[in-house]
Design a protein around this motif. Structure first.
Motif, short mmCIF file in Angstrom:
data_model
loop_
_atom_site.label_atom_id
_atom_site.label_comp_id
_atom_site.label_asym_id
_atom_site.label_seq_id
_atom_site.Cartn_x
_atom_site.Cartn_y
_atom_site.Cartn_z
N ALA A 1 32.39 48.69 49.13
CA ALA A 1 31.24 48.53 48.25
C ALA A 1 31.69 48.11 46.85
O ALA A 1 31.07 47.24 46.22
N GLU A 2 32.77 48.69 46.36
CA GLU A 2 33.29 48.31 45.04
C GLU A 2 33.79 46.87 45.04
O GLU A 2 33.62 46.15 44.06
N ARG A 3 34.40 46.43 46.15
CA ARG A 3 34.84 45.03 46.25
C ARG A 3 33.65 44.08 46.23
O ARG A 3 33.72 43.00 45.65
N ARG A 4 32.54 44.49 46.86
CA ARG A 4 31.33 43.65 46.83
C ARG A 4 30.79 43.54 45.41
O ARG A 4 30.32 42.48 45.00
N VAL A 5 30.88 44.63 44.64
CA VAL A 5 30.46 44.58 43.23
C VAL A 5 31.33 43.60 42.46
O VAL A 5 30.84 42.75 41.72
N LEU A 6 32.64 43.69 42.65
CA LEU A 6 33.54 42.78 41.95
C LEU A 6 33.29 41.33 42.35
O LEU A 6 33.30 40.43 41.50
N ALA A 7 33.05 41.08 43.64
CA ALA A 7 32.77 39.72 44.09
C ALA A 7 31.48 39.20 43.48
O ALA A 7 31.40 38.03 43.05
N ALA A 8 30.47 40.05 43.40
CA ALA A 8 29.20 39.63 42.79
C ALA A 8 29.39 39.35 41.30
O ALA A 8 28.84 38.38 40.77
#
Length: 94
Positions: A71-78
């Motif tokens: 989930a944190e990686r998805r935040v960074l990608a966004a």
């Protein structure tokens, strides 16, 4: 001289401009929110995972930690996507 207002709080004359906090968002503001929505959605998903992990146990299981990291990686990608798109907009203006 009247100390007490005769109009209920929050009312204004129709020929007056509504207070800033009592107006609808502009098209530009709505477009900005829509552009940032992937980041907002990713941050909410990350927060949900963190809350769930805390509810399961203090440290959570390995699976919970993986879900949180994803989930944190998805935040960074966004965030990267939003930043690169903003950078493209700035480059296109110059």
């Amino acid at each position: 001289m009247s100390i007490i207002s005769l109009q209920p709080s929050g009312w204004y004359d129709l020929d007056e401009e509504p207070p800033a906090d009592d107006r609808e968002p502009t098209d530009d503001e709505l477009a900005a929110i829509e552009a940032e929505w992937p980041l907002i959605e990713a941050e909410l998903a990350a927060l949900d995972e963190q809350i769930r992990a805390l509810q399961v146990a203090r440290l959570g299981s390995e699976l919970d930690r993986r879900r949180t990291r994803r989930a944190e990686r998805r935040v960074l990608a966004a965030r990267r996507g939003l930043a690169s798109r903003d950078g493209d907009d700035v480059a296109g203006v110059a």
